[in-house]
Design an enzyme around this catalytic site. Structure first.
Site, PDB file in Angstrom:
ATOM      1  N   LYS A   1       0.852  -1.207   0.000  1.00  0.00           N
ATOM      2  CA  LYS A   1       0.000   0.000   0.000  1.00  0.00           C
ATOM      3  C   LYS A   1       0.879   1.246   0.000  1.00  0.00           C
ATOM      4  CE  LYS A   1      -3.584  -2.785   2.080  1.00  0.00           C
ATOM      5  NZ  LYS A   1      -4.767  -2.900   2.904  1.00  0.00           N
TER       6      LYS A   1
ATOM      7  N   HIS B   1      -8.366  -3.277  -6.213  1.00  0.00           N
ATOM      8  CA  HIS B   1      -8.283  -3.368  -4.754  1.00  0.00           C
ATOM      9  C   HIS B   1      -9.405  -2.537  -4.118  1.00  0.00           C
ATOM     10  CE1 HIS B   1      -6.875  -2.945  -0.648  1.00  0.00           C
ATOM     11  NE2 HIS B   1      -6.214  -4.059  -0.866  1.00  0.00           N
TER      12      HIS B   1
ATOM     13  N   GLU C   1     -11.086 -10.453  -1.074  1.00  0.00           N
ATOM     14  CA  GLU C   1     -10.772  -9.654   0.111  1.00  0.00           C
ATOM     15  C   GLU C   1     -12.055  -9.008   0.631  1.00  0.00           C
ATOM     16  OE1 GLU C   1      -6.304  -8.426   0.030  1.00  0.00           O
ATOM     17  OE2 GLU C   1      -7.462  -6.886  -0.974  1.00  0.00           O
TER      18      GLU C   1
ATOM     19  N   GLY D   1      -7.456  -4.634   7.135  1.00  0.00           N
ATOM     20  CA  GLY D   1      -6.870  -3.673   8.056  1.00  0.00           C
ATOM     21  C   GLY D   1      -7.636  -3.522   9.356  1.00  0.00           C
TER      22      GLY D   1
HETATM   23  P1  13P Z   1      -4.529  -6.302   5.709  1.00  0.00           P
HETATM   24  O1  13P Z   1      -3.704  -7.555   5.609  1.00  0.00           O
HETATM   25  O2  13P Z   1      -3.791  -5.154   6.332  1.00  0.00           O
HETATM   26  O3  13P Z   1      -5.880  -6.554   6.271  1.00  0.00           O
HETATM   27  O4  13P Z   1      -4.778  -5.827   4.176  1.00  0.00           O
HETATM   28  C1  13P Z   1      -5.253  -6.732   3.275  1.00  0.00           C
HETATM   29  C2  13P Z   1      -5.176  -6.139   1.923  1.00  0.00           C
HETATM   30  O5  13P Z   1      -5.843  -5.175   1.624  1.00  0.00           O
HETATM   31  C3  13P Z   1      -4.219  -6.709   0.979  1.00  0.00           C
HETATM   32  O6  13P Z   1      -4.423  -6.217  -0.310  1.00  0.00           O
END
Ligand code: 13P
Length: 251
Positions: free
Chosen positions: A12, A96, A166, A172
């Site tokens: 990110k 994403h 996801e 997150g």
């Molecule tokens: P986290 O592992 O921080 O939850 O994020 C997942 C994600 O968005 C991966 O692209």
């Protein structure tokens, strides 16, 4: 059909070039003996050239976090497929949830990006997932189907796509989906891919899970039949933690 696991780090908007160099020095040492699975790191655009050169000849691949569908032109702030290819990047995360929700990307735009990436021979990691509200309203299946159908419209070579499920509410937040929720979603995704592209291709497409994956839960998640890897945010930012995830090591 055995699918080769893929453990992918989505950094990110974290890490400067110098921070990424420090990470790579440690990380490569920790995972240098791992040969039975794919490992990929997607840093910010500015880190890509340095990362590609540092990771040449290692068992770690480099991916981008986004790409615009046009080849070139007056698109301030955007990065094209040929630009990625030119520096040796052959994988890109598309759709994403942060792109969808913060930057208002819709299914149609993501479809254009997927088609463009494949046209350049770049592998898209195509992210899909429902929000908490959609899950609570019982719409998870419909949302995933819509994202897949629109996202893959006009795609002839579905076998070249990697899908990442996801759930938005698990990103997150520290809230991982339950094993049952993950397996149900992955089975549904594979069924939809079979409808779109046939059973053989559906069996060969890798479907990653993403959303609060960490050393403590990766082993259990990876035991699920239809989970072929993980897309990891927060827990990929420390080399020790991501190396444990790569190894499915709990502690
Ligand atoms: P986290 O592992 O921080 O939850 O994020 C997942 C994600 O968005 C991966 O692209």
């Amino acid at each position: 059909m055995s699918r080769r696991p893929l453990l992918a780090a989505n950094w990110k908007m974290f890490k400067t070039v110098s921070e990424s160099k420090d990470y790579i020095d440690i990380f490569c040492e920790l995972i240098k003996d791992v040969t039975d699975r794919d490992i990929l790191i997607a840093p910010s655009f500015v880190c890509l050239p340095e990362m590609v050169s540092m990771l040449q000849g290692t068992n770690v691949q480099v991916g981008a976090q986004n790409m615009y569908f046009e080849e070139k032109g007056a698109f301030t702030g955007e990065v094209s497929g040929p630009m990625l290819l030119d520096i040796g990047v052959k994988t890109v995360i598309l759709g994403h949830s942060e792109r969808r929700h913060i930057f208002k990307e819709d299914d149609e735009l993501i479809n254009k990006k997927i088609v463009a990436a494949l046209g350049y021979g770049i592998t898209p990691i195509f992210c899909i997932g429902e929000t908490l509200q959609e899950r609570e309203n019982g719409q998870t299946g419909d949302v995933l189907k819509r994202q897949l159908h629109v996202g893959l419209q006009g795609v002839a070579a579905v076998e070249n796509v990697i899908v990442a499920y996801e759930p938005v509410w698990a990103i997150g937040t520290g809230k991982t989906a339950t094993l049952e929720q993950i397996e149900d979603a992955h089975v549904l995704v594979r069924k939809e891919i079979a409808q779109l592209a046939g059973e053989d291709i559906a069996q060969s497409v890798r479907i990653l899970y993403g959303g609060s994956v960490k050393p403590a839960n990766v082993k259990d998640i990876m035991t699920l039949e239809d989970v072929d890897g993980a897309l990891v945010g927060g827990a990929s930012l420390e080399p020790e933690s991501f190396s444990k995830i790569v190894r499915f090591e709990q502690n």
